[in-house]
Design an enzyme around this catalytic site. Structure first.
Site, PDB file in Angstrom:
ATOM      1  N   CYS A  32       0.902   5.384   2.830  1.00  0.00           N
ATOM      2  CA  CYS A  32      -0.173   4.585   2.224  1.00  0.00           C
ATOM      3  C   CYS A  32      -1.569   4.993   2.695  1.00  0.00           C
ATOM      4  CB  CYS A  32       0.052   3.107   2.511  1.00  0.00           C
ATOM      5  SG  CYS A  32       1.694   2.531   2.053  1.00  0.00           S
ATOM      6  N   HIS A  91      -6.297  -0.136   1.206  1.00  0.00           N
ATOM      7  CA  HIS A  91      -4.987   0.132   0.609  1.00  0.00           C
ATOM      8  C   HIS A  91      -4.504  -1.130  -0.087  1.00  0.00           C
ATOM      9  CE1 HIS A  91      -0.874   0.881  -0.163  1.00  0.00           C
ATOM     10  NE2 HIS A  91      -0.440   0.163   0.852  1.00  0.00           N
ATOM     11  N   ASN A 130       1.686  -2.082  -5.420  1.00  0.00           N
ATOM     12  CA  ASN A 130       1.455  -1.168  -4.298  1.00  0.00           C
ATOM     13  C   ASN A 130       1.875   0.234  -4.727  1.00  0.00           C
ATOM     14  OD1 ASN A 130       1.635   0.369  -1.949  1.00  0.00           O
ATOM     15  ND2 ASN A 130       2.458  -1.293  -0.710  1.00  0.00           N
TER      16      ASN A 130
END
Length: 312
Positions: free
Chosen positions: A113, A238, A268
């Protein structure tokens, strides 16, 4: 030239949109459960004929077009991804082939990430050192390939997509110094492992780490750029989930900034999440050319990397 800048950005998401209501027909969950706990309403899911390098190539082509550049103008391609199925050719080489970039250095960056902000820092360093003239930096992940769709704790989170940035030399530093690091002894908290590879995480551990440890680290990234958080016009964290993004942004103290909340419609998307959200803010006109924006990636390996950039 003694600095580098982001000349342009671009993003791409697959056409298929998976809603919370559809997920409720697949696993024991509901729209209310998902939105209350993670703030996600929809996510884009790539088909079996849409590999990671195709997602990356679409986003990169848009960034190149926005910069007014041809493929031959690029001499470094960096792809941040953790969902490449094959070991070789890497995603960067495959993207270069798709776009017709003739002879670039081509490398993948796997920091999950936090991959895009690591790759952006690497491109900044290469350009400022004279090792590259123009770099294409891409974050692309197909999380649907590594998801157990019967596990409601993870399948409600993920989406697929890509975002890209063109980095080139500048007479001033418009990509600030990176602040990066990790907590390797806690790397097990976020995993993509096994055969077949599957995404898993220790959600409460990640939440506590992100909301208690990361605000001070993000403030230090601002300090390295010579700015206070209240000077920021944008904050792109993020896009893990809103229960992490909103407390982190609040504790950071960026009271005048637009905070990206693309997770609500994209889920995500791992390494894609920051360039995807940044490109949307630019496209929507919510941040303007020259605005200072904090980019801050965190997650897998319990790694983090952040820098303040000037909006293209």
């Amino acid at each position: 030239m003694n600095g580098s800048r982001i000349a342009a950005v671009g993003h791409y998401q697959p056409a298929r949109v998976l809603t919370n209501e559809e997920l409720a027909g697949m696993v024991d969950t509901s729209d209310e459960w998902i939105t209350t706990r993670v703030g996600i309403r929809t996510r884009h899911i790539a088909g079996p004929d849409e590999p990671v390098d195709e997602l990356a190539g679409h986003a990169a082509a848009k960034a190149l077009a926005a910069a007014g550049l041809a493929p031959g103008d690029i001499d470094l391609v960096l792809v941040a991804t953790s969902t490449a199925i094959d070991r070789s050719p890497n995603m960067a080489a495959r993207v270069a082939a798709r776009l017709g970039i003739p002879s670039p250095a081509a490398m993948d960056v796997n920091v999950v990430c936090a991959g895009f902000t690591h790759a952006l820092a690497t491109a900044d360093h290469a350009v400022r050192a004279g090792a590259a003239a123009r770099a294409l930096v891409i974050g692309a992940d197909k999380m649907s390939d590594v998801t157990d769709w019967s596990d409601r704790t993870t399948c409600v989170l993920v989406g697929d997509g890509a975002g890209a940035a063109v980095v080139e030399a500048s007479d001033e530093a418009r990509i600030g110094p990176v602040l990066w690091g990790s907590v390797p002894e806690m790397g097990h908290a976020v995993r993509i492992e096994g055969q077949p590879a599957r995404f898993a995480q220790e959600g409460q551990s990640v939440y506590r780490w992100a909301t208690t440890q990361l605000p001070a680290i993000a403030r230090r990234a601002c300090e390295k750029a010579g700015l206070a958080p209240e000077d920021l016009a944008g904050v792109v964290l993020h896009q893990a989930n809103l229960r992490i993004i909103e407390p982190l942004a609040l504790k950071l103290g960026a009271v005048n900034a637009v905070v990206a909340r693309d997770v609500a419609e994209s889920g995500n998307t791992s390494a894609a999440s920051i360039p995807l959200a940044l490109s949307k803010l630019v496209e929507q006109g919510r941040i303007s050319t020259g605005d200072p924006v904090l980019l801050f990636g965190f997650g897998g390996n319990l790694s983090y990397a952040g820098q303040v950039v000037r909006c293209p």
